[in-house]
Scaffold this motif. Structure first.
Motif, short mmCIF file in Angstrom:
data_model
loop_
_atom_site.label_atom_id
_atom_site.label_comp_id
_atom_site.label_asym_id
_atom_site.label_seq_id
_atom_site.Cartn_x
_atom_site.Cartn_y
_atom_site.Cartn_z
N SER A 116 -22.42 43.79 -15.17
CA SER A 116 -21.52 43.63 -16.31
C SER A 116 -22.23 44.09 -17.58
CB SER A 116 -21.08 42.18 -16.46
OG SER A 116 -22.19 41.32 -16.71
N VAL A 131 -13.10 40.89 -19.26
CA VAL A 131 -13.35 41.97 -18.32
C VAL A 131 -12.20 42.97 -18.41
CG1 VAL A 131 -13.52 42.56 -15.86
CG2 VAL A 131 -14.69 40.53 -16.76
N LEU A 180 -15.83 36.92 -18.08
CA LEU A 180 -16.86 37.21 -17.08
C LEU A 180 -17.13 35.97 -16.23
CD1 LEU A 180 -18.85 39.24 -15.90
CD2 LEU A 180 -20.49 38.55 -17.67
#
Length: 260
Positions: free
Chosen positions: A121, A163, A209
């Motif tokens: 990420s 996200v 996330l």
């Protein structure tokens, strides 16, 4: 062979792509029988993006003919990419370029689905995310950052903490109840994503996330990879043989292709 408007392309014609890098594209997987899943959606994307980027219409019937020509004699399955740009575009006067031309290239395609993906990420937001444009520097730079850290690719997280998507793919999750969850964020409206949404139950919601890492499973989608399981996001592992994933892969492969 790479063609521009159905003819072999010259170096001079390619220079604007290398030096100015303004344009948009779509990539389509051609199966062994010559059919393309989501062909109509790919043509709609090209037409829609052409109006946004070039403020001009695009003759998609002509695009289909150029693709048919490019596929003659090519081994299948393969991936054909259609790039729309104006060879006369200049850095100082991009608004003067409004005559889009069609570049077609073909490459081999791998088996579906490819091996599971491990993603890191990273905070990143694409420019004009609703357009599949050729400005890939930022996305590829972030992908390289993830790969140098030992991952396969990057999962984008916006500055708002939500996200969004991957380097060149949409992402989705399977929650603990078995429902497919697509992030509600500025993302490219992927063709594979659209096809799955037409054929499987799903919901769209913002996903942090932390929420992503709490899902039962995760997967990436695009025309080249179909439904590709995510094996991990950062240090959070995911099962790659979840029953919903298996059903999604089966569903995607069962969607009939369209002929050019």
């Amino acid at each position: 062979m790479v063609t521009l408007d159905g003819k072999p392309v010259s170096v001079d014609n390619l220079l604007p792509l290398a030096l100015t890098n303004v344009g948009h594209f779509t990539s389509m997987r051609v199966d062994t029988d010559g059919s393309i899943r989501g062909l109509t959606l790919h043509m709609e994307r090209l037409g829609r993006d052409c109006k946004i980027v070039w403020h001009a219409p695009l003759n998609t019937d002509r695009v289909r003919e150029y693709v048919r020509q490019a596929l003659e004699g090519q081994s299948r399955p393969c991936v054909v990419r259609v790039t729309v740009y104006d060879p006369k575009v200049e850095m100082g006067h991009p608004a003067d370029a409004n005559e889009p031309h069609v570049l077609v290239s073909v490459r081999g395609a791998g088996a579906l689905p490819p091996a599971p993906l491990r993603a890191q990420s990273l905070v990143y937001e694409r420019d004009l995310p609703e357009v599949k444009h050729i400005g890939l520097f930022g996305a590829l730079h972030v992908r390289g950052t993830a790969q140098r850290a030992g991952f396969d690719d990057a999962l984008f997280v916006g500055r708002d903490g939500f996200v969004s998507e991957g380097g060149t793919w949409n992402v989705a999750f399977i929650d603990q109840e078995g429902t497919v969850v697509w992030p509600d964020a500025p993302v490219l409206p992927g063709v594979t994503m659209a096809l799955l949404q037409q054929h499987a139950d799903h919901r769209v919601a913002t996903v942090t996330l932390t929420q992503a890492k709490g899902m039962a499973a995760a997967f990436a989608t695009n025309t080249s990879i179909g439904v590709r399981p995510l094996a991990a996001i950062d240090d959070t592992e995911f099962p790659v043989e979840h029953p919903v994933l298996a059903q999604l892969q089966k569903t995607y492969l069962s969607i009939p292709g369209e002929t050019l």
